[in-house]
Scaffold this motif. Structure first.
Motif, PDB file in Angstrom:
ATOM      1  N   ARG A   1       0.632 -22.435 -11.828  1.00 21.46           N
ATOM      2  CA  ARG A   1       0.727 -20.976 -11.817  1.00 21.46           C
ATOM      3  C   ARG A   1      -0.642 -20.298 -11.777  1.00 21.46           C
ATOM      4  O   ARG A   1      -0.787 -19.217 -11.215  1.00 21.46           O
ATOM      5  CB  ARG A   1       1.492 -20.485 -13.052  1.00 21.46           C
TER       6      ARG A   1
ATOM      7  N   GLU B   1       0.572 -17.970  -9.210  1.00 20.19           N
ATOM      8  CA  GLU B   1       0.635 -16.550  -9.569  1.00 20.19           C
ATOM      9  C   GLU B   1      -0.733 -15.913  -9.733  1.00 20.19           C
ATOM     10  O   GLU B   1      -0.890 -14.712  -9.523  1.00 20.19           O
ATOM     11  CB  GLU B   1       1.435 -16.383 -10.872  1.00 20.19           C
TER      12      GLU B   1
ATOM     13  N   GLN C   1       2.681 -16.264  -1.277  1.00 17.30           N
ATOM     14  CA  GLN C   1       3.686 -15.200  -1.378  1.00 17.30           C
ATOM     15  C   GLN C   1       4.119 -14.933  -2.819  1.00 17.30           C
ATOM     16  O   GLN C   1       4.746 -13.917  -3.102  1.00 17.30           O
ATOM     17  CB  GLN C   1       4.908 -15.542  -0.514  1.00 17.30           C
ATOM     18  N   THR C   2       3.797 -15.866  -3.728  1.00 21.28           N
ATOM     19  CA  THR C   2       4.151 -15.670  -5.146  1.00 21.28           C
ATOM     20  C   THR C   2       2.987 -15.089  -5.950  1.00 21.28           C
ATOM     21  O   THR C   2       3.125 -14.836  -7.144  1.00 21.28           O
ATOM     22  CB  THR C   2       4.556 -17.016  -5.783  1.00 21.28           C
TER      23      THR C   2
ATOM     24  N   LYS D   1       0.385 -13.007  -7.952  1.00 23.86           N
ATOM     25  CA  LYS D   1       0.416 -11.726  -8.667  1.00 23.86           C
ATOM     26  C   LYS D   1      -0.981 -11.199  -8.949  1.00 23.86           C
ATOM     27  O   LYS D   1      -1.174 -10.002  -9.120  1.00 23.86           O
ATOM     28  CB  LYS D   1       1.167 -11.889  -9.997  1.00 23.86           C
TER      29      LYS D   1
ATOM     30  N   PRO E   1       3.468  -9.801  -0.975  1.00 27.12           N
ATOM     31  CA  PRO E   1       4.551  -8.958  -1.506  1.00 27.12           C
ATOM     32  C   PRO E   1       4.549  -8.773  -3.014  1.00 27.12           C
ATOM     33  O   PRO E   1       5.025  -7.765  -3.524  1.00 27.12           O
ATOM     34  CB  PRO E   1       5.820  -9.695  -1.062  1.00 27.12           C
ATOM     35  N   ARG E   2       3.993  -9.740  -3.781  1.00 23.38           N
ATOM     36  CA  ARG E   2       4.085  -9.655  -5.248  1.00 23.38           C
ATOM     37  C   ARG E   2       2.745  -9.385  -5.922  1.00 23.38           C
ATOM     38  O   ARG E   2       2.652  -9.416  -7.142  1.00 23.38           O
ATOM     39  CB  ARG E   2       4.673 -10.959  -5.795  1.00 23.38           C
TER      40      ARG E   2
ATOM     41  N   GLU F   1       0.112  -7.884  -7.906  1.00 27.12           N
ATOM     42  CA  GLU F   1       0.096  -6.778  -8.862  1.00 27.12           C
ATOM     43  C   GLU F   1      -1.316  -6.401  -9.302  1.00 27.12           C
ATOM     44  O   GLU F   1      -1.552  -5.273  -9.733  1.00 27.12           O
ATOM     45  CB  GLU F   1       0.909  -7.155 -10.113  1.00 27.12           C
TER      46      GLU F   1
ATOM     47  N   SER G   1       3.181  -3.875  -4.297  1.00 31.67           N
ATOM     48  CA  SER G   1       3.402  -4.129  -5.729  1.00 31.67           C
ATOM     49  C   SER G   1       2.145  -3.933  -6.571  1.00 31.67           C
ATOM     50  O   SER G   1       2.160  -4.180  -7.773  1.00 31.67           O
ATOM     51  CB  SER G   1       3.906  -5.573  -5.934  1.00 31.67           C
TER      52      SER G   1
ATOM     53  N   LYS H   1      -0.412  -2.867  -9.017  1.00 41.16           N
ATOM     54  CA  LYS H   1      -0.438  -1.981 -10.185  1.00 41.16           C
ATOM     55  C   LYS H   1      -1.845  -1.786 -10.728  1.00 41.16           C
ATOM     56  O   LYS H   1      -2.163  -0.724 -11.255  1.00 41.16           O
ATOM     57  CB  LYS H   1       0.432  -2.577 -11.305  1.00 41.16           C
TER      58      LYS H   1
ATOM     59  N   SER I   1       2.415   1.822  -6.137  1.00 42.67           N
ATOM     60  CA  SER I   1       2.643   1.283  -7.485  1.00 42.67           C
ATOM     61  C   SER I   1       1.423   1.342  -8.395  1.00 42.67           C
ATOM     62  O   SER I   1       1.485   0.872  -9.534  1.00 42.67           O
ATOM     63  CB  SER I   1       3.100  -0.190  -7.384  1.00 42.67           C
TER      64      SER I   1
END
Length: 528
Positions: free
Chosen positions: A208, A233, A253-254, A256, A278-279, A281, A309, A311, A334
């Motif tokens: 991860r 991630e 694609q995973t 973050k 896409p993910r 953050e 996505s 943030k 976002s």
């Protein structure tokens, strides 16, 4: 006795004392006798030449004085992973023959043990290891096949930073024996990465978090390795001389979190190539050399499809000089948190409070700015002030209180994309508000005030310099952060030596300090 030179010495990482180097040559150097290692030092100050000796070039260096010749017995080629683990955690074969106490951390447990010289006890302790750090332990290879998985079957997190790992194959050989690997830190290992597509294996199927800071990896190499990281991630890639990005197709694609700090990107448009993860953050871009940010797919007041996505964004220590780049950030659908310290655009406004208010007013969804929370009262004050500060510019550009005649120019809307929305939210600024409005760049008169909390004696008085034109709303926003007050309603008043024994309530959030005739040396009282 001649020191043993490994058969794969070329390209290997070595340690000589406390200095790290890479072997580029193994062989003789006439007229001297015996075998020499030609090395390039990580610290070029340690070297003597560029790989050329007496007119013959034996190897090449990036730095003209980064190379040296050393004898093999001076070079430490490192140890296998398990040897390093046993040494680091006091579990080597000698045991603890003198009965001195040791402390180990296994997962979240701290275990004390005495005189652990039994193989069975060692095995039991190694079995429990979940989180392993062998930073700076000269790890260079995996060791015997399956030995790690037999001995340490419960490892989930490994810190392998600053070791002697020379290639990604070595990493794979270690990780293939760690079935549930979730976190891997490989920072500060200068290693070779695959230059062509590799067959996808399940070695990193549960990984991860991956840190590859200061490893000399390129973005192309990241994308070649990425198919093997299906669950990744968080990816840390700082200080790698990455200048050009490519679009990740069907990989990452995973993801973050992505940290590209301290890589000098070619330009801000490079960001468009990673804008469709896409993910994603959190994006960290400290000291990347970018001078502008632009999302060309969206017009004023519209949201971009890029970074859907995202943030949290960090763009500290860059070369962003235009406020237009801050306007662009409002297009991110976002975005909640921004760090933007040390950019030239911040030098356009000397008062840090005013600067903060401008950024808050320009980015509608922002909740945290430079690690400080934006409370609703501060946002309201910032937006009301923004509407007033640029009111005369709005009128001069064709703005009007009559909706039928209100046609501000394209130039004004480009510079202030949210202005029309703020007028809809709070109403257009009234004529009286704009009379005598000082230009933003003029230095306002500063008042030196003492801030006291009469009902909280443990809170020490604080002295602050505030512009006399600062509204009560903005003073409250400052005090929320300064005194770390939870989101309760503040009540302000002030005492003056001229009004001895009398308190004057500061009861209108929209009025400036000067409205209440506050002077230098007065005391503001805060209650909640």
């Amino acid at each position: 006795m001649t020191a043993h030179v490994p058969s794969d010495a070329l390209g290997r990482r070595v340690l000589c004392g406390t200095e790290y180097a890479t072997v580029h040559y193994v062989g003789g150097v006439p007229p001297t006798a015996g075998i020499w290692l030609g090395v390039e030092w990580d610290d070029p100050q340690r070297g003597k030449h560029d790989g050329t000796y007496e007119g013959t070039q034996y190897f090449k260096c990036r730095h003209p004085r980064g190379g040296s010749f050393i004898r093999p017995n001076k070079a430490n080629f490192g140890v296998d992973f398990l040897t390093a683990v046993k040494d680091r955690y006091g579990l080597n074969d000698q045991g603890d023959q003198y009965g001195t106490e040791n402390t180990l951390v296994f997962g979240k447990k701290t275990v004390e043990f005495v005189g652990m010289d039994s193989v069975a006890e060692q095995q039991s302790q190694l079995n429990q290891l979940v989180d392993i750090s062998v930073r700076e332990c000269a790890v260079s290879h995996a060791g015997q096949k399956e030995e790690i998985s037999r001995t340490c079957p419960n490892i989930r997190h490994i810190n392998l930073s600053k070791n002697l790992i020379s290639s990604w194959e070595t990493v794979t050989a270690i990780a293939s024996q760690v079935q549930n690997l979730e976190t891997l830190n490989l920072s500060e290992n200068k290693m070779k990465f695959p230059s062509t597509s590799t067959s996808v294996s399940s070695v990193f199927s549960k990984l991860r978090i991956l840190a590859l800071n200061q490893t000399q990896i390129t973005w192309t190499e990241v994308l070649l390795c990425a198919p093997g990281w299906p669950a990744l991630e968080e990816l840390y890639l700082t200080s790698n001389n990455i200048t050009v990005l490519e679009r990740p197709d069907n990989v990452l694609q995973t993801l973050k979190l992505l940290d590209l700090s301290d890589n000098q990107l070619l330009d801000g448009n490079q960001l468009h190539l990673i804008a469709h993860l896409p993910r994603l953050e959190q994006l960290i871009l400290r000291n990347t050399g970018i001078s502008s940010i632009h999302f060309p797919d969206a017009g004023f007041g519209c949201k971009t499809k890029m970074f859907p996505s995202l943030k949290r964004l960090a763009i500290n220590d860059n070369k962003i000089s235009q406020w237009s780049s801050i306007n662009e950030l409002d297009k991110l659908s976002s975005l909640q948190s921004l760090q933007c310290h040390n950019n030239p655009f911040m030098d356009t406004e000397k008062n840090p409070e005013t600067l903060r208010q401008l950024i808050i007013a320009k980015i509608s969804q922002l909740e945290v700015l430079n690690k400080s929370e934006i409370l609703p009262a501060e946002r309201k004050g910032a937006e009301l002030d923004y509407r007033k500060i640029f009111g005369n510019d709005w009128l001069a550009a064709g703005g009007n209180w009559n909706p039928e005649k209100n046609k501000p120019s394209e130039e004004f809307l480009a510079a202030h994309p949210r202005y029309s929305l703020l007028c809809l939210k709070y109403g257009a600024p009234e004529e009286g508000e704009l009379k005598g409005q000082q230009p933003l760049t003029l230095k306002n008169q500063l008042l030196t005030l003492t801030i006291k909390c009469p009902e909280k004696p443990e809170q020490k008085p604080v002295e602050k310099k505030l512009p006399e034109s600062m509204t009560i709303q903005r003073v409250k926003g400052l005090l929320y952060r300064l005194l770390k007050i939870p989101g309760s309603e503040l009540k302000l008043s002030y005492e003056s030596s001229k009004l001895e024994g009398k308190e004057v309530e500061l009861d209108n959030d929209l009025k400036p300090l000067q409205f209440y005739s506050i002077e230098n040396g007065d005391c503001v009282l805060v209650r909640w």
